[in-house]
Every structure is written in C-alpha cells, then in structure tokens.
Design a protein around this motif. Structure first.
Motif, mmCIF file in Angstrom:
data_model
loop_
_atom_site.group_PDB
_atom_site.id
_atom_site.type_symbol
_atom_site.label_atom_id
_atom_site.label_comp_id
_atom_site.label_asym_id
_atom_site.label_seq_id
_atom_site.Cartn_x
_atom_site.Cartn_y
_atom_site.Cartn_z
ATOM 1 N N GLU A 148 -115.962 -23.610 10.503
ATOM 2 C CA GLU A 148 -116.293 -22.944 11.569
ATOM 3 C C GLU A 148 -116.155 -23.505 13.121
ATOM 4 O O GLU A 148 -116.708 -24.750 13.102
ATOM 5 C CB GLU A 148 -117.454 -22.361 11.280
ATOM 6 C CG GLU A 148 -117.954 -21.351 12.530
ATOM 7 C CD GLU A 148 -119.453 -20.788 11.906
ATOM 8 O OE1 GLU A 148 -120.155 -20.551 12.711
ATOM 9 O OE2 GLU A 148 -119.967 -20.688 10.942
ATOM 10 N N PHE A 149 -115.926 -22.801 13.914
ATOM 11 C CA PHE A 149 -115.801 -23.674 15.285
ATOM 12 C C PHE A 149 -116.510 -22.586 16.229
ATOM 13 O O PHE A 149 -116.233 -21.253 15.961
ATOM 14 C CB PHE A 149 -114.670 -24.204 15.835
ATOM 15 C CG PHE A 149 -113.387 -23.423 16.151
ATOM 16 C CD1 PHE A 149 -113.310 -22.876 17.410
ATOM 17 C CD2 PHE A 149 -112.713 -23.057 15.112
ATOM 18 C CE1 PHE A 149 -112.454 -22.057 17.799
ATOM 19 C CE2 PHE A 149 -111.405 -22.329 15.533
ATOM 20 C CZ PHE A 149 -111.388 -21.735 16.657
ATOM 21 N N LYS B 75 -116.749 -17.621 24.119
ATOM 22 C CA LYS B 75 -117.050 -16.365 23.661
ATOM 23 C C LYS B 75 -116.701 -15.906 22.320
ATOM 24 O O LYS B 75 -116.789 -14.801 22.011
ATOM 25 C CB LYS B 75 -115.963 -15.521 24.725
ATOM 26 C CG LYS B 75 -116.392 -15.719 26.175
ATOM 27 C CD LYS B 75 -115.084 -14.928 27.041
ATOM 28 C CE LYS B 75 -115.444 -15.036 28.496
ATOM 29 N NZ LYS B 75 -114.643 -14.469 29.419
ATOM 30 N N PHE B 76 -116.470 -17.128 21.577
ATOM 31 C CA PHE B 76 -115.912 -16.480 20.058
ATOM 32 C C PHE B 76 -116.570 -17.690 19.119
ATOM 33 O O PHE B 76 -116.703 -18.627 19.296
ATOM 34 C CB PHE B 76 -114.435 -16.589 19.980
ATOM 35 C CG PHE B 76 -113.498 -15.512 20.948
ATOM 36 C CD1 PHE B 76 -113.408 -14.552 20.339
ATOM 37 C CD2 PHE B 76 -113.225 -16.140 22.038
ATOM 38 C CE1 PHE B 76 -112.790 -13.422 21.009
ATOM 39 C CE2 PHE B 76 -112.353 -15.109 22.887
ATOM 40 C CZ PHE B 76 -112.332 -13.904 22.357
ATOM 41 N N LYS C 7 -107.724 -31.012 16.840
ATOM 42 C CA LYS C 7 -108.228 -32.162 17.562
ATOM 43 C C LYS C 7 -107.673 -32.269 18.863
ATOM 44 O O LYS C 7 -106.547 -32.535 19.052
ATOM 45 C CB LYS C 7 -107.597 -33.381 16.384
ATOM 46 C CG LYS C 7 -108.159 -33.355 15.019
ATOM 47 C CD LYS C 7 -107.669 -34.544 14.484
ATOM 48 C CE LYS C 7 -107.958 -34.543 12.890
ATOM 49 N NZ LYS C 7 -107.582 -35.868 12.311
ATOM 50 N N PRO C 8 -108.355 -32.067 19.806
ATOM 51 C CA PRO C 8 -109.789 -31.330 19.915
ATOM 52 C C PRO C 8 -109.657 -30.018 19.392
ATOM 53 O O PRO C 8 -108.652 -29.217 19.841
ATOM 54 C CB PRO C 8 -110.289 -31.605 20.986
ATOM 55 C CG PRO C 8 -109.230 -31.698 21.849
ATOM 56 C CD PRO C 8 -108.087 -32.442 21.425
ATOM 57 N N VAL C 9 -110.630 -28.997 18.934
ATOM 58 C CA VAL C 9 -110.643 -27.579 18.548
ATOM 59 C C VAL C 9 -110.422 -26.787 19.836
ATOM 60 O O VAL C 9 -111.001 -27.201 21.038
ATOM 61 C CB VAL C 9 -111.427 -27.265 17.841
ATOM 62 C CG1 VAL C 9 -113.011 -27.559 18.517
ATOM 63 C CG2 VAL C 9 -111.327 -26.121 17.188
ATOM 64 N N LYS C 10 -109.402 -26.290 19.880
ATOM 65 C CA LYS C 10 -109.251 -25.164 20.958
ATOM 66 C C LYS C 10 -108.720 -23.772 20.326
ATOM 67 O O LYS C 10 -107.672 -24.141 19.559
ATOM 68 C CB LYS C 10 -108.089 -25.672 21.912
ATOM 69 C CG LYS C 10 -108.052 -24.738 23.228
ATOM 70 C CD LYS C 10 -107.109 -25.701 24.213
ATOM 71 C CE LYS C 10 -105.810 -25.703 23.769
ATOM 72 N NZ LYS C 10 -104.993 -26.205 25.167
ATOM 73 N N GLN D 276 -109.559 -21.389 25.342
ATOM 74 C CA GLN D 276 -110.977 -21.900 25.320
ATOM 75 C C GLN D 276 -111.043 -23.040 24.322
ATOM 76 O O GLN D 276 -110.684 -22.933 23.197
ATOM 77 C CB GLN D 276 -111.961 -20.797 24.948
ATOM 78 C CG GLN D 276 -111.991 -19.689 25.944
ATOM 79 C CD GLN D 276 -113.154 -18.606 25.361
ATOM 80 O OE1 GLN D 276 -113.819 -18.670 24.424
ATOM 81 N NE2 GLN D 276 -113.037 -17.445 25.899
ATOM 82 N N ALA D 277 -111.562 -23.991 24.841
ATOM 83 C CA ALA D 277 -112.114 -25.309 24.004
ATOM 84 C C ALA D 277 -113.381 -25.029 23.324
ATOM 85 O O ALA D 277 -114.052 -24.158 23.481
ATOM 86 C CB ALA D 277 -112.152 -26.489 24.855
ATOM 87 N N GLY D 278 -113.493 -25.563 22.104
ATOM 88 C CA GLY D 278 -114.686 -25.358 21.163
ATOM 89 C C GLY D 278 -115.197 -26.683 20.671
ATOM 90 O O GLY D 278 -114.553 -27.794 21.006
ATOM 91 N N GLN D 279 -116.197 -26.448 19.780
ATOM 92 C CA GLN D 279 -116.538 -27.452 19.024
ATOM 93 C C GLN D 279 -116.714 -27.132 17.353
ATOM 94 O O GLN D 279 -117.226 -25.922 17.299
ATOM 95 C CB GLN D 279 -118.286 -27.665 19.526
ATOM 96 C CG GLN D 279 -118.212 -28.490 20.942
ATOM 97 C CD GLN D 279 -119.568 -28.828 21.156
ATOM 98 O OE1 GLN D 279 -120.382 -28.272 20.930
ATOM 99 N NE2 GLN D 279 -119.673 -29.845 21.952
ATOM 100 N N TRP D 280 -116.351 -27.960 16.738
ATOM 101 C CA TRP D 280 -116.573 -27.833 15.268
ATOM 102 C C TRP D 280 -117.962 -27.572 14.911
ATOM 103 O O TRP D 280 -118.946 -28.439 15.278
ATOM 104 C CB TRP D 280 -115.992 -28.852 14.498
ATOM 105 C CG TRP D 280 -114.401 -28.691 14.318
ATOM 106 C CD1 TRP D 280 -113.606 -29.586 15.248
ATOM 107 C CD2 TRP D 280 -113.791 -27.875 13.790
ATOM 108 N NE1 TRP D 280 -112.208 -29.320 14.886
ATOM 109 C CE2 TRP D 280 -112.238 -28.386 14.064
ATOM 110 C CE3 TRP D 280 -113.816 -26.662 13.097
ATOM 111 C CZ2 TRP D 280 -111.105 -27.442 13.746
ATOM 112 C CZ3 TRP D 280 -112.659 -25.957 12.774
ATOM 113 C CH2 TRP D 280 -111.379 -26.285 13.088
ATOM 114 N N VAL D 281 -118.441 -26.591 14.246
ATOM 115 C CA VAL D 281 -119.715 -26.538 13.513
ATOM 116 C C VAL D 281 -119.968 -27.086 12.343
ATOM 117 O O VAL D 281 -121.080 -27.456 11.794
ATOM 118 C CB VAL D 281 -120.366 -24.824 13.519
ATOM 119 C CG1 VAL D 281 -121.470 -24.709 13.004
ATOM 120 C CG2 VAL D 281 -120.011 -24.187 14.931
#
Length: 203
Positions: free
Chosen positions: A113-114, A118-119, A181-184, A197-202
């Motif tokens: 999950e990331f 907005k998502f 890598k990186p998550v987007k 949108q760039a994101g972060q892995w949860v």
C-alpha cells in the motif's frame, strides 16, 4: 475454491462444502469499482444446503442487506447463480443471474500500500512475489476527498534488464501507471495528464 464471473473479474466466490452444508465468501464489485460489496477480511457471508449438485444459499450484503436467497447449480466447470429473493433492510448489488467459472487458486498474493497527497492505493501481485514479473496485478485506489474507489487489473512493467519497476493498469482510454522506486502514481487520458503524484509506501 474460488469462482469468478465470465467476461469480467468483479465477482468472486470462495466456498467450502462439508457433508451437505456450504459456507463461503461472496464479493461483488459494481459501477466500475465505485460499489464494493465485499465483507471485511473475507468473512463468511454465505450459508447453504447442497443437494444433487445444487445449493440453496442465504447471503448478506456489506451494505446492510440481510437474508438474501439464491440458487447455485454446478454444470461442469461452471456454476450458475440465480437470485431468488433480494436481501432486505439494506442495499445490495448482486445481479439476478450470472455464470461463474472455476478459478484455480493462486500460489499466493502479496499486497503493498502507498499513499499520495490525494489517493491511497493498494497494489496486489497474484504471482507469489511482489517484485516478480506478473500479468495478474490488482489496483485498488481510494480518493481521499470522497472515498470513491477504483478497482483495476493490470500487469507489471520491467526495465531493459528485466527488473520489475512498476505496474500498469488500463481503464478504457485512461492509463494508470505506478512506479515503484520511488513510488509515484501517474494517470493519463490520451496525451493529457490527469494525475502525477509522488507517494510513500505504507507497507
């Protein structure tokens, strides 16, 4: 054993039988992913009695509908569903009739999950290893502003060296791409960028 609806992947049954009784999980995704009628954690929401390859079952909806009745009938590798009594005291999204085909169990599924601005998105590889090439990858995205849901199927993307670098999902003319890598998250409609949108892995 899991069963899926022909022509689409948005109906799933996982059922077990013992003696003449049947229990299972019913999951139905409607309206292009905007209505997900699935119990939490694959809880049991179907009970029934099996006689001569047919089953009379009672099921509930995650939208509050209770005591719905349906008839299941095996025909070779297919299973017929017929709604005989709609659930009461709530909403439901089960169709009146449909045909399901037996779906062989996957070796395993891995979900990550990331989150972006907005998502919230869950990516599931059904090939046993999240970083392995796979043509059976699921996308479940939730828009934070209104909790609307998009469920899609797709495949992994690989670099020229064969490394899995992301996944791609198509919904009509709209392309959803997730870089790992990186998550987007990138969403394109033809040549028009709808989301970038760039994101972060949860996890």
């Amino acid at each position: 054993m899991a069963w899926r609806k022909q022509r689409t992947i948005n109906v799933r049954f996982i059922i077990e039988t013992k003696d003449n009784t049947l229990t299972g999980t019913y999951c139905y995704i409607a309206q292009a992913g905007n209505r997900i009628d699935c119990p939490p954690d694959d809880e049991i929401n179907i009970h029934g009695i099996v006689r001569n390859g047919k089953a009379e079952v009672v099921f509930s909806s995650s939208f509050g509908g209770k005591n719905g009745h349906a008839r299941l009938e095996l025909n070779g590798e297919q299973m017929m569903w017929q709604l005989t009594k709609p659930p009461v005291r709530g909403d439901y999204y089960a169709p009146l009739n449909y045909i399901l085909t037996r779906h062989p169990p996957a070796t395993s599924s891995v979900t990550r999950e990331f989150s972006t601005m907005k998502f919230t998105v869950m990516i599931t590889s059904h090939c046993g290893d999240f970083n392995a090439p796979c043509n059976d990858v699921s996308y479940l995205g939730v828009r934070k502003s209104d909790n609307s849901v998009m469920a899609l199927k797709g495949k992994t993307l690989q670099s020229s060296a064969g490394e899995v670098v992301g996944a791609e999902f198509v919904n009509g003319n709209v392309n959803y791409k997730v870089d790992y890598k990186p998550v987007k998250l990138t969403v394109n409609d033809g040549g028009r960028v709808l989301v970038n949108q760039a994101g972060q892995w949860v996890n």
